[in-house]
Design an enzyme around this catalytic site. Structure first.
Site: not given
Length: 347
Positions: A163, A240, A336
């Protein structure tokens, strides 16, 4: 909501006014768009795709907001099994996955249903069910705002990790214009994610067809409330809200012994389940966190906005959740979604 607001450009539907919204739909118009930005004497504008991973500030952005809406897929056969696929940055990622499934091209089938654009996928190294865009990405073309020129980066230069990427570490420096992937005429990649294997009713390690995996991923995401439904109760979301956190060997042993899922990411780092940790500290699907902010009806790790929620309130709610987890477990959760223009306290 006003069409020139950040709220109208993000899936959370939060954010204040934008100074100028410049939508780029034709790749041939990109040079003109950069000249418009140059005349406004901005070093680097805010660039959005679908705004599906963004918490935009209530105060808005006084400068230029560029919306990448370019679309198009060009395929070139490299050999008997490999196809080079170049995709415009504004093309919806989920549409690309569906196209690949129809062509029976393997490599991105587990990314089905992930919102956002192809250009945003390398920034976050988007991934799910054991697959990441870095598995098939070959190169990207970018606009370098510092040097005012086009550049091409091979995947090694993108520094893709869990990520993360060089684009995420240097926000605003580069805008991705196209992404080139190498996909293969083959069965899907071996299924390594147990819930997906259960969805397919096959053993872990099986290689079903690409269309079968794509359909199963969409079904599983739908069941977990991970498909954006503009008219549903959890419509205002960014998926998320926390990355699965890195943990030490000792932490992994301790928390997995209590039932927390722990896995190694593509970089070899141990990571614990952020969703499990949130539930450990008492969070539940549908639970209100603060006014206008609550966990989604189906999944604790997805936090949704409602009514008169604000970006500041949403970001503070995430900080409060992270603080609760750190106090109870000594494990740090990191958000995130990207914060656009927000200043919030650290958890």
């Amino acid at each position: 909501m006003p069409q020139d607001s950040l709220a109208s450009l993000t899936t959370l539907r939060l954010g204040g006014p934008a100074g100028t919204v410049l939508t780029v739909s034709d790749p041939a118009h990109w040079p003109d768009a950069t000249r418009v930005v140059g005349h406004s004497e901005e070093n680097d504008p805010v660039v959005l795709g679908h705004g599906s991973n963004v918490i935009a500030a209530d105060a808005g952005h006084p400068g230029t907001v560029m919306v990448m809406n370019t679309r198009g897929i060009t395929a070139l056969k490299l050999d008997d099994t490999t196809v080079s696929v170049t995709v415009q940055a504004g093309h919806p990622l989920t549409d690309l996955v569906q196209w690949a499934a129809a062509e029976r091209l393997a490599g991105i089938e587990c990314l089905a249903g992930i919102p956002g654009t192809v250009g945003a996928a390398p920034v976050q190294n988007a991934g799910a069910y054991g697959q990441q865009i870095s598995d098939t990405l070959h190169s990207v073309s970018v606009w370098d705002w510092n040097m005012s020129c086009l550049r091409s980066f091979p995947i090694q230069a993108c520094r893709l990790r869990y990520r993360n990427s060089r684009f995420k570490e240097n926000p605003g420096r580069w805008t991705i214009l196209t992404a080139t992937l190498h996909l293969t005429h083959a069965p899907a990649a071996p299924i390594t994610y147990r819930p997906l294997a259960d969805e397919l009713d096959v053993p872990v390690g099986t290689r079903p067809t690409v269309p079968e995996v794509t359909a199963a991923v969409l079904a599983n995401r739908r069941r977990r409330g991970l498909l954006l439904d503009p008219s549903g109760p959890d419509a205002r979301q960014v998926g998320s809200v926390f990355l699965n956190p890195r943990v030490t060997n000792a932490q992994a042993t301790h928390w997995s012994g209590l039932g927390c899922p722990v896995h190694r990411d593509s970089d070899g780092q141990l990571r614990a389940s952020a969703g499990w940790l949130l539930e450990f500290v008492g969070c539940r699907p549908g639970q209100t966190i603060t006014e206008g902010v609550r966990c989604s009806e189906r999944r604790t790790l997805t936090v949704t906005a409602h009514g008169n929620a604000t970006a500041t309130g949403f970001a503070r709610a995430l900080a409060d959740l992270a603080a609760r987890v750190e106090t109870a477990t000594s494990i740090t959760l990191h958000p995130e979604p990207t914060h656009m223009g927000l200043c919030t306290r650290s958890p």
